[in-house]
Design a protein around this motif. Structure first.
Motif, PDB file in Angstrom:
ATOM      1  N   PHE A 150     -33.858 -24.601  15.433  1.00  0.00           N
ATOM      2  CA  PHE A 150     -34.399 -25.734  16.172  1.00  0.00           C
ATOM      3  C   PHE A 150     -34.712 -25.310  17.607  1.00  0.00           C
ATOM      4  CE2 PHE A 150     -32.682 -29.725  13.791  1.00  0.00           C
ATOM      5  CZ  PHE A 150     -33.590 -29.484  12.782  1.00  0.00           C
ATOM      6  N   SER A 151     -35.695 -25.969  18.184  1.00  0.00           N
ATOM      7  CA  SER A 151     -36.110 -25.677  19.554  1.00  0.00           C
ATOM      8  C   SER A 151     -35.044 -26.119  20.548  1.00  0.00           C
ATOM      9  CB  SER A 151     -37.412 -26.415  19.855  1.00  0.00           C
ATOM     10  OG  SER A 151     -37.172 -27.816  19.879  1.00  0.00           O
ATOM     11  N   PRO A 152     -35.083 -25.591  21.778  1.00  0.00           N
ATOM     12  CA  PRO A 152     -34.129 -26.041  22.806  1.00  0.00           C
ATOM     13  C   PRO A 152     -34.141 -27.550  23.008  1.00  0.00           C
ATOM     14  CG  PRO A 152     -35.200 -24.034  23.536  1.00  0.00           C
ATOM     15  CD  PRO A 152     -35.874 -24.433  22.254  1.00  0.00           C
ATOM     16  N   LYS A 153     -35.321 -28.183  22.963  1.00  0.00           N
ATOM     17  CA  LYS A 153     -35.382 -29.643  23.151  1.00  0.00           C
ATOM     18  C   LYS A 153     -34.656 -30.363  22.025  1.00  0.00           C
ATOM     19  CE  LYS A 153     -36.819 -33.660  24.735  1.00  0.00           C
ATOM     20  NZ  LYS A 153     -36.288 -34.552  23.692  1.00  0.00           N
ATOM     21  N   ALA A 154     -34.854 -29.910  20.772  1.00  0.00           N
ATOM     22  CA  ALA A 154     -34.170 -30.528  19.638  1.00  0.00           C
ATOM     23  C   ALA A 154     -32.664 -30.342  19.751  1.00  0.00           C
ATOM     24  CB  ALA A 154     -34.681 -29.939  18.329  1.00  0.00           C
ATOM     25  N   VAL A 155     -32.236 -29.170  20.197  1.00  0.00           N
ATOM     26  CA  VAL A 155     -30.802 -28.926  20.381  1.00  0.00           C
ATOM     27  C   VAL A 155     -30.256 -29.816  21.496  1.00  0.00           C
ATOM     28  CG1 VAL A 155     -29.048 -27.213  20.968  1.00  0.00           C
ATOM     29  CG2 VAL A 155     -30.988 -26.557  19.531  1.00  0.00           C
ATOM     30  N   ALA A 156     -31.010 -29.935  22.591  1.00  0.00           N
ATOM     31  CA  ALA A 156     -30.571 -30.783  23.715  1.00  0.00           C
ATOM     32  C   ALA A 156     -30.375 -32.222  23.269  1.00  0.00           C
ATOM     33  CB  ALA A 156     -31.585 -30.708  24.852  1.00  0.00           C
ATOM     34  N   ASP A 157     -31.284 -32.733  22.426  1.00  0.00           N
ATOM     35  CA  ASP A 157     -31.143 -34.091  21.896  1.00  0.00           C
ATOM     36  C   ASP A 157     -29.821 -34.245  21.161  1.00  0.00           C
ATOM     37  OD1 ASP A 157     -33.592 -34.889  22.870  1.00  0.00           O
ATOM     38  OD2 ASP A 157     -34.660 -34.599  20.971  1.00  0.00           O
ATOM     39  N   ARG A 158     -29.470 -33.255  20.374  1.00  0.00           N
ATOM     40  CA  ARG A 158     -28.253 -33.336  19.571  1.00  0.00           C
ATOM     41  C   ARG A 158     -26.996 -33.123  20.416  1.00  0.00           C
ATOM     42  NH1 ARG A 158     -32.670 -32.612  16.962  1.00  0.00           N
ATOM     43  NH2 ARG A 158     -32.870 -33.090  14.734  1.00  0.00           N
ATOM     44  N   VAL A 159     -27.102 -32.301  21.443  1.00  0.00           N
ATOM     45  CA  VAL A 159     -25.985 -32.154  22.380  1.00  0.00           C
ATOM     46  C   VAL A 159     -25.692 -33.484  23.058  1.00  0.00           C
ATOM     47  CG1 VAL A 159     -25.270 -31.086  24.556  1.00  0.00           C
ATOM     48  CG2 VAL A 159     -26.290 -29.673  22.751  1.00  0.00           C
TER      49      VAL A 159
END
Length: 651
Positions: A150-159
């Motif tokens: 997953f992209s950094p943005k997708a990971v940030a959403d989940r964080v």
């Protein structure tokens, strides 16, 4: 009137005494699922409050999977880690897994992770990732696994959704020869997110490359992390049945992902229920599951159920057609799985590559093949059953969702094997997911929630909760009730969002997502139905269709087709394929156009992203593309749409 599913004795047993059925199941599986204290009550629900299963029972999914098995299976192989691209293999026994999970447990506690705290895992299918998930469960923490890619943005959403105390990642992975910088992706994600967790980084072995930058106030290598818990407390913690086990955010479109919650008690019961009833699994099995631990299939049937059963799993870290087109069949021949668990997308890919690859390898260990994720088209089922496996083993489709944790509709395993004469038999209907399993009561309804008769298409709903169903969304129960249970005024049913119909025998046939059904001059045609018709043509390897606006009929079909080797795009073939579909549906199959492409936009879990194709046509914003496998596929479809809008099909 007798219930349509009463002909199956196990379903009839559930219908007649639903509470008794589950009490009996707990007794039958007491050597698999450990209860420190047996439940006081089977089920309770006072909407809109979260429902509860096995209330008052104390258990732990991590303990059931590891501690509870090590005494019986200590020297047995739990996982065979395989990375064909890098030529890596690693075998881990239940005893070794127990020791590793204990070390992770103690280190997590030493790092301040306790009951109810969350940890996030952003790693490929590796032994360390599995250990982190099991260790979090074992100490009562809540894990959240994110697909490694997953992209950094997708990971940030989940964080931001789960607010983890620790993130577990790897310096990088390799996919189709490309380096995926996992640690750097997390670094970028944490620049986007205000949350500031610690980070544990697993170092790839055999990689002679520059190490990623480490923030010494925040980051540590796995070896340093494990050293923290060297003399620490690694004892398991038994939790009440309804305490959270893991949070798995579903992919978003324009909104934030939905953080689906699964709990220790109901989740264990349901995944083992499905493993026994639908897959026929036991400790004697070797399971080759091509999914990823970032998806619910990986959580349920790579991490938890196989270990709770005491089985062996092939932990596959790679893709099924790289670095060689027959690598999937190589793995089957070398590691001798008895069960293959894969997706229809993977099956279509194998079909496109050709059955000659399968025939070059010894597949005699395989006793059954199961698929799920989207509909297994009849032609793909036929290819798997007849050409790949030579009519030797059953090929079973079935249906469930991230929110449901395990099989909800399927085929009863014992009834599709060669059974002694006189026992009940269950017919496999290619294209159908089967029938509801005990605990699941379904209905097909119209747009207002009114039930529809057999054969009529609508949306599938589930009439009441069952043990594996998510009881809530993480810290957002109001959204859970609104999105899943309150879609129809005056009616409390679980809204699956999947279009379907039920035939006279009670078999469920899915047609794609409810919002993907194509409505042509009042006729409803499922996207899957049209795609299945296209796949019966010998030229077609893959197909995806969407409904697009039509000024006269409301909607028309836009089709995107990938050809098999040896076939070339032409206007004559385009016309032939359209007529081929019309032989199935008649003149109601009105096409806005058809175009040939080399690839289809799909998620990293293999699902075709039809909404992307539709929005490319309408010009709407594409929404969240963080889950897409290859962004080049979007450009390809965009160009195809441009051609289609110029070259309209004449009716």
């Amino acid at each position: 009137m007798e219930h349509v599913y009463s002909k199956y004795s196990v379903y009839k047993r559930w219908l007649e005494d639903q509470e008794g059925y589950w009490r009996e199941f707990l007794e039958k599986t007491s050597n698999l699922i450990y209860w420190a204290k047996k439940p006081d009550q089977i089920f309770e629900w006072n909407p809109p409050q979260p429902f509860r299963w096995f209330t008052g029972g104390y258990t732990n999914a991590g303990y059931s999977a590891v501690d509870y098995k090590v005494g019986r299976f200590g020297d047995k192989t739990a996982y065979i880690y395989v990375n064909p691209e890098l030529g890596l293999e690693r075998r881990v026994t239940y005893g070794e897994l127990y020791n590793l999970v204990c070390r992770f447990s103690a280190a997590m506690r030493a790092a301040g992770v306790g009951r109810g705290d969350s940890v996030l895992i952003y790693m490929p299918n590796t032994v360390e990732a599995v250990a982190a998930i099991l260790a979090a469960a074992r100490i009562g923490a809540v894990s959240s696994t994110v697909f490694a890619g997953f992209s950094p943005k997708a990971v940030a959403d989940r964080v931001e959704l789960v607010e983890p105390k620790i993130i577990f990642t790897q310096d990088y992975s390799v996919r189709r020869g490309r380096r995926v910088p996992l640690k750097e992706n997390i670094d970028e994600a944490l620049k986007i997110s205000p949350w500031r967790p610690r980070m544990v980084v697993v170092r790839r072995s055999l990689m002679e490359e520059k190490e990623p930058p480490m923030d010494r106030g925040r980051d540590m290598w796995l070896e340093e992390f494990l050293e923290m818990g060297k003399a620490g407390d690694c004892s398991p913690l038994f939790v009440e049945s309804n305490e959270p086990l893991f949070v798995l955010p579903t992919s978003g479109t324009t909104a934030k992902p939905k953080p689906v919650v699964h709990v220790h008690g109901g989740y264990q019961v349901w995944i083992i229920h499905g493993a026994l009833l639908v897959y026929g699994l036991s400790s004697d099995d070797v399971i080759f599951n091509t999914s990823d631990i970032g998806w619910v299939v990986g959580q349920s049937y790579i991490v938890f159920a196989p270990t709770i059963l005491g089985a062996t799993s092939v932990l596959f870290d790679g893709v099924i057609d790289h670095p060689r087109p027959d690598v999937f069949w190589e793995v089957v021949e070398k590691y001798r799985p008895t069960l293959i668990w894969t997706s229809p997308t993977a099956a279509r890919m194998l079909m496109r590559l050709g059955a000659h690859h399968a025939r070059r390898h010894d597949l005699s260990s395989v006793k059954r093949v199961v698929t799920a994720g989207e509909v297994l088209n009849p032609e793909v089922w036929r290819w798997l059953y007849e050409e790949a496996f030579q009519k030797r083993v059953p090929v079973i489709d079935h249906w469930w969702q991230t929110e449901l944790s395990g099989p909800a509709i399927g085929y009863y395993h014992a009834l599709v094997k060669d059974m002694p004469q006189g026992l009940e038999f269950m017919q496999i209907k290619p294209g159908s997911a089967g029938v509801p399993i005990p605990g699941v009561e379904v209905e097909v309804v119209d747009e207002k929630g009114n039930p529809l008769p057999p054969g009529q298409k609508g949306t599938l709903v589930i009439k009441k909760p069952f043990p594996g169903m998510t009881p809530t969304l993480w810290k957002d129960h109001r959204r859970y009730m609104a999105d899943y249970w309150e879609r129809f005024e005056g009616k409390t049913v679980y809204y699956t969002g999947d279009a379907a119909y039920v035939d006279e025998d009670g078999y469920v046939w899915f047609g794609g997502r409810a919002d993907e059904v194509i409505k042509i001059a009042g006729h409803r045609i499922g996207t899957i139905e049209v795609e299945s018709a296209l796949l019966t043509h010998p030229a077609v390897a893959e197909a995806a269709v969407v409904g697009v606006p039509d000024p006269i009929r409301g909607e028309a079909i836009a089709a995107f087709v990938v050809l098999r080797p040896g076939w070339s795009p032409s206007e004559a073939l385009r016309r032939e394929l359209i007529e081929h579909v019309r032989k199935t549906f008649g003149p109601i199959a009105v096409f806005a156009g058809m175009e040939f492409v080399n690839m289809l936009p799909r998620t990293r879990s293999g699902k075709i992203m039809r909404r992307v194709m539709k929005r490319l046509w309408t010009g709407e914003p594409l929404g969240d593309l963080s889950t897409i496998e290859d962004e080049a596929s979007v450009d390809e479809v965009r160009e195809a749409v441009s051609r289609l809008k110029v070259l309209k099909i004449e009716e």
